[in-house]
Motif scaffolding. Structure first.
Motif, PDB file in Angstrom:
ATOM      1  N   PRO A 115      -7.966 -11.891  -0.716  1.00  0.00           N
ATOM      2  CA  PRO A 115      -6.556 -11.499  -0.591  1.00  0.00           C
ATOM      3  C   PRO A 115      -5.602 -12.404  -1.365  1.00  0.00           C
ATOM      4  N   ASN A 116      -5.994 -13.662  -1.586  1.00  0.00           N
ATOM      5  CA  ASN A 116      -5.113 -14.593  -2.282  1.00  0.00           C
ATOM      6  C   ASN A 116      -5.256 -14.534  -3.796  1.00  0.00           C
ATOM      7  N   LYS A 117      -6.471 -14.270  -4.279  1.00  0.00           N
ATOM      8  CA  LYS A 117      -6.731 -14.318  -5.715  1.00  0.00           C
ATOM      9  C   LYS A 117      -6.732 -12.954  -6.400  1.00  0.00           C
ATOM     10  N   ASP A 118      -6.950 -11.880  -5.651  1.00  0.00           N
ATOM     11  CA  ASP A 118      -7.126 -10.557  -6.269  1.00  0.00           C
ATOM     12  C   ASP A 118      -5.868  -9.707  -6.285  1.00  0.00           C
ATOM     13  N   PHE A 119      -4.736 -10.269  -5.833  1.00  0.00           N
ATOM     14  CA  PHE A 119      -3.487  -9.500  -5.783  1.00  0.00           C
ATOM     15  C   PHE A 119      -2.334 -10.331  -6.324  1.00  0.00           C
ATOM     16  N   SER A 120      -1.354  -9.639  -6.882  1.00  0.00           N
ATOM     17  CA  SER A 120      -0.104 -10.254  -7.314  1.00  0.00           C
ATOM     18  C   SER A 120       1.029  -9.652  -6.484  1.00  0.00           C
ATOM     19  N   PRO A 121       1.861 -10.477  -5.841  1.00  0.00           N
ATOM     20  CA  PRO A 121       2.991  -9.937  -5.087  1.00  0.00           C
ATOM     21  C   PRO A 121       4.013  -9.312  -6.021  1.00  0.00           C
ATOM     22  N   VAL A 122       4.515  -8.157  -5.635  1.00  0.00           N
ATOM     23  CA  VAL A 122       5.526  -7.457  -6.426  1.00  0.00           C
ATOM     24  C   VAL A 122       6.883  -7.514  -5.735  1.00  0.00           C
ATOM     25  N   ALA A 123       6.945  -7.013  -4.504  1.00  0.00           N
ATOM     26  CA  ALA A 123       8.217  -7.000  -3.781  1.00  0.00           C
ATOM     27  C   ALA A 123       7.973  -6.865  -2.289  1.00  0.00           C
ATOM     28  N   LEU A 124       8.584  -7.738  -1.510  1.00  0.00           N
ATOM     29  CA  LEU A 124       8.645  -7.549  -0.064  1.00  0.00           C
ATOM     30  C   LEU A 124       9.776  -6.555   0.171  1.00  0.00           C
ATOM     31  N   VAL A 125       9.406  -5.345   0.589  1.00  0.00           N
ATOM     32  CA  VAL A 125      10.378  -4.259   0.650  1.00  0.00           C
ATOM     33  C   VAL A 125      11.188  -4.280   1.940  1.00  0.00           C
ATOM     34  N   ALA A 126      10.514  -4.435   3.078  1.00  0.00           N
ATOM     35  CA  ALA A 126      11.223  -4.356   4.359  1.00  0.00           C
ATOM     36  C   ALA A 126      10.450  -5.079   5.455  1.00  0.00           C
ATOM     37  N   ARG A 127      11.179  -5.467   6.490  1.00  0.00           N
ATOM     38  CA  ARG A 127      10.587  -6.067   7.673  1.00  0.00           C
ATOM     39  C   ARG A 127      11.099  -5.316   8.894  1.00  0.00           C
ATOM     40  N   SER A 128      10.334  -5.368   9.976  1.00  0.00           N
ATOM     41  CA  SER A 128      10.724  -4.632  11.173  1.00  0.00           C
ATOM     42  C   SER A 128      10.227  -5.355  12.416  1.00  0.00           C
ATOM     43  N   PRO A 129      11.027  -5.355  13.491  1.00  0.00           N
ATOM     44  CA  PRO A 129      10.568  -6.001  14.715  1.00  0.00           C
ATOM     45  C   PRO A 129       9.643  -5.109  15.514  1.00  0.00           C
ATOM     46  N   ASN A 130       8.926  -5.699  16.437  1.00  0.00           N
ATOM     47  CA  ASN A 130       8.366  -4.967  17.556  1.00  0.00           C
ATOM     48  C   ASN A 130       9.355  -5.096  18.708  1.00  0.00           C
ATOM     49  N   ILE A 131       9.211  -4.233  19.704  1.00  0.00           N
ATOM     50  CA  ILE A 131      10.081  -4.274  20.880  1.00  0.00           C
ATOM     51  C   ILE A 131       9.206  -4.451  22.107  1.00  0.00           C
TER      52      ILE A 131
END
Length: 327
Positions: A115-131
């Protein structure tokens, strides 16, 4: 007389092409010039799928190339992630990454990719809480009430989850660890049957998603105690956070971000990031954000990379403490 092509002489175009060729640049490389595919590692119809489809719709307008969604569910998102990890790093195959991408390295003894070496981050689009939700007839009216009851009668209170390693499960495990209480975990095959049992009184509490609970909270079928994010949610501004109401430092959230295969050129990553940021401002995305309880981020690649690494470490500690493994 010089022949003109789109306002430029053929001689000028020849010089430009020669310079680009000598510098190692492709003479007529225009990204994107074909269909882009976003792989969603879940079945159609869920929250991640909905977010990816709106993102694709809006990015298509900006990039001028078609973006299609390909659903590859299975193995806790591993099947879809592997398809992207092994794809060409050319910007035409992307992953709609989620919370699961950060916890899979700790849940699984061996993954078919790094997961660390085989991917390049592009954009953190959104975050959401749990309730944190309970039955409206429940005596629990705050997180402090829940903690006090769990300490008074260990293992009597049960909380429902919708799968090992999901945000609902791990938020509950973090809660138990930080509050130093024991509660019984009751696994379900999805959020709907778990919520049905919560309403019916078979379980006492859930750490569930905004999408699965919002209408039931509004209709009085569930009582919300708190949100799990560090800050209050714009979707439920009246609700305190778990940290505010009895458990300082508690923070758990779901998130959605675009990932590309490793070695995707930085200029393509940058183009995709800018397009995702523009998409996040679209009316269609803002409407979706209300329904899903999203906080739209569209963070740059470097910030997404730092956030992802912090999520991996946060949940690694929780998973190890709880002794959770997927065989």
């Amino acid at each position: 007389m010089q022949v003109q092509y789109k306002g430029k002489s053929l001689a000028a175009l020849f010089v430009l092409a020669t310079v680009m060729l000598l510098s190692g640049m492709p003479a007529f490389a225009a990204y994107p010039d074909r269909v882009i595919k976003i792989i969603v590692p879940f079945a159609p119809g869920g929250g991640t799928d909905a977010i990816a489809r709106v993102l694709a719709q809006e990015m298509t307008k900006d990039l001028g190339a078609s973006i299609i969604i390909e659903n590859k569910p299975g193995a806790g998102t591993i099947i879809g992630a592997q398809a992207v990890a092994t794809a060409e790093g050319d910007g035409y195959t992307l992953l709609m990454g989620t919370f699961a991408h950060a916890v899979n390295p700790s849940l699984n003894a061996k993954l078919p990719f790094d997961p660390n070496k085989d991917f390049s981050p592009v954009a953190l689009v959104a975050r959401s809480p749990n309730i944190v939700v309970v039955n409206p007839k429940s005596p629990f009216r705050s997180i402090a009430d829940l903690i006090a009851a769990a300490k008074a009668e260990p293992d009597k209170i049960s909380y429902g989850t919708f799968g090992t390693g999901t945000s609902a499960h791990l938020a509950g495990e973090m809660f138990k660890h930080m509050a130093k209480v024991n509660m019984t975990t009751v696994p379900y095959k999805g959020s709907a049957p778990a919520i049905t049992d919560l309403i019916g009184g078979q379980i006492q509490v859930m750490f569930t998603t905004v999408a699965s609970a919002a209408s039931l909270i509004e209709g009085g079928q569930l009582r919300a105690l708190a949100v799990t994010t560090a800050e209050r949610s714009p979707a439920f501004p009246q609700l305190p956070t778990v940290a505010e109401t009895g458990l300082p430092g508690f923070e758990a959230e779901t998130w959605y971000g675009l990932l590309a295969p490793a070695k995707t050129p930085p200029d393509i990553i940058d183009r995709l990031n800018k397009s995702a940021a523009k998409a996040a401002q679209a009316d269609a995305f803002k409407k979706l954000s209300v329904n899903e309880g999203l906080v739209l981020i569209a963070a740059p690649p470097q910030e997404f990379g730092r956030y992802y690494r912090s999520e991996v470490e946060r949940w690694r500690r929780v998973i190890e403490e709880a002794g959770i493994k997927i065989e």
